[in-house]
Scaffold this active site. Sequence first.
Site, PDB file in Angstrom:
ATOM      1  N   ASP A 138     -12.837  12.857  -6.129  1.00  0.00           N
ATOM      2  CA  ASP A 138     -12.314  12.054  -5.031  1.00  0.00           C
ATOM      3  C   ASP A 138     -12.189  10.591  -5.471  1.00  0.00           C
ATOM      4  O   ASP A 138     -13.160   9.991  -5.931  1.00  0.00           O
ATOM      5  CB  ASP A 138     -13.248  12.144  -3.828  1.00  0.00           C
ATOM      6  CG  ASP A 138     -12.775  11.299  -2.658  1.00  0.00           C
ATOM      7  OD1 ASP A 138     -11.986  11.808  -1.841  1.00  0.00           O
ATOM      8  OD2 ASP A 138     -13.193  10.121  -2.563  1.00  0.00           O
ATOM      9  N   TYR A 193     -10.133   1.722  -4.457  1.00  0.00           N
ATOM     10  CA  TYR A 193     -11.293   1.607  -5.332  1.00  0.00           C
ATOM     11  C   TYR A 193     -10.961   0.870  -6.628  1.00  0.00           C
ATOM     12  O   TYR A 193     -11.862   0.495  -7.373  1.00  0.00           O
ATOM     13  CB  TYR A 193     -11.844   2.994  -5.685  1.00  0.00           C
ATOM     14  CG  TYR A 193     -12.260   3.849  -4.518  1.00  0.00           C
ATOM     15  CD1 TYR A 193     -12.406   3.327  -3.230  1.00  0.00           C
ATOM     16  CD2 TYR A 193     -12.512   5.210  -4.700  1.00  0.00           C
ATOM     17  CE1 TYR A 193     -12.777   4.134  -2.162  1.00  0.00           C
ATOM     18  CE2 TYR A 193     -12.885   6.018  -3.639  1.00  0.00           C
ATOM     19  CZ  TYR A 193     -13.008   5.474  -2.372  1.00  0.00           C
ATOM     20  OH  TYR A 193     -13.374   6.285  -1.322  1.00  0.00           O
ATOM     21  N   LYS A 229      -6.202   8.300  -2.022  1.00  0.00           N
ATOM     22  CA  LYS A 229      -5.958   7.795  -0.669  1.00  0.00           C
ATOM     23  C   LYS A 229      -5.008   6.602  -0.709  1.00  0.00           C
ATOM     24  O   LYS A 229      -5.006   5.823  -1.670  1.00  0.00           O
ATOM     25  CB  LYS A 229      -7.275   7.378  -0.017  1.00  0.00           C
ATOM     26  CG  LYS A 229      -8.364   8.421  -0.093  1.00  0.00           C
ATOM     27  CD  LYS A 229      -9.673   7.914   0.491  1.00  0.00           C
ATOM     28  CE  LYS A 229     -10.816   8.836   0.117  1.00  0.00           C
ATOM     29  NZ  LYS A 229     -11.231   8.715  -1.286  1.00  0.00           N
ATOM     30  N   HIS A 286      -6.101   6.326   4.299  1.00  0.00           N
ATOM     31  CA  HIS A 286      -7.484   5.867   4.130  1.00  0.00           C
ATOM     32  C   HIS A 286      -8.097   5.314   5.419  1.00  0.00           C
ATOM     33  O   HIS A 286      -9.291   5.460   5.663  1.00  0.00           O
ATOM     34  CB  HIS A 286      -7.529   4.796   3.036  1.00  0.00           C
ATOM     35  CG  HIS A 286      -8.848   4.701   2.348  1.00  0.00           C
ATOM     36  ND1 HIS A 286      -8.998   4.192   1.076  1.00  0.00           N
ATOM     37  CD2 HIS A 286     -10.105   5.044   2.737  1.00  0.00           C
ATOM     38  CE1 HIS A 286     -10.265   4.231   0.728  1.00  0.00           C
ATOM     39  NE2 HIS A 286     -10.962   4.742   1.719  1.00  0.00           N
TER      40      HIS A 286
END
Length: 280
Positions: free
Chosen positions: A44, A49, A74, A107
């Site tokens: 994931d 990020y 996402k 997200h």
Amino acid sequence: MDTVELANQKQMPILGYGTWRNDNPKECIEGVKDAISVGFTHIDCASAYENEELVGQGIKESGIDRTDLFITSKLRNSAHGYTQVRKEVEETLEKLGTDYLDLYLIHWPVVKGKDGDWQTDNRETWRAFEELYEEGILKSIGVSNFSIKHLKNLINHCKITPMVNQIKVHPGIVQNELHEFCVENNIVIQAYSPLAPIKDISKEPRVKEMMEKYGKTVAQLLLRFDLQKDVVPLTKTVHRSRMEENIAIFDFEIDADDMDFFNQWSHADYQIPDNERERG
């Protein structure tokens, strides 16, 4: 590893390896390689990020065949809107070194710059998701941090119901009403931060008794709790020994009384995330 079937009959491994805050290049790359080595096939990640290239490098260096992995990413909050999604997906695919994603999620439901109309924003964003799904670039599509009203907005106005909702689920935050709604609509729940309460819940005498009773660590008990609620937990660590610990949760079952304890446990530090707030 066992799998759960999504609404489109695609199989998703019931335990995942998360990469949030893994921004140290060496740690991130080696972490992904170690996770795959110990048996995680569900990875994931997310554009937000800022480590998709590192995750992609770890996957490449692992030597595993792409078809043996289930990769999730996402959509960045700033990339909402029908016209932006395709470009965002293309960038994610390039960074990860793949030509498709097993699962792609919105997200966050309420983002800045959309003039307060999150309903139209999510519907238009989802329309692009549906097109990419129909083209086979996204094998499954879903959302993250969506509450019931956010989900209803898509279910009532779009062609495809989200197949996954990634939310926070652990003792102290069980979100029963949302859980029931997702089950009723054949939406699989993934849990991020499943180990969040580990420091506080470890102090409970009942939990210490459970550790002896099952011969398991608190982390293993928390992950097993989610599994028995038919929730797919996403673990995060860069330490191989922790990965080995986290994946060793398929050889025991928490009994009903102990599950009730976890379901009823509460702590002031653990609250349902406020997904009404705009995020950039």
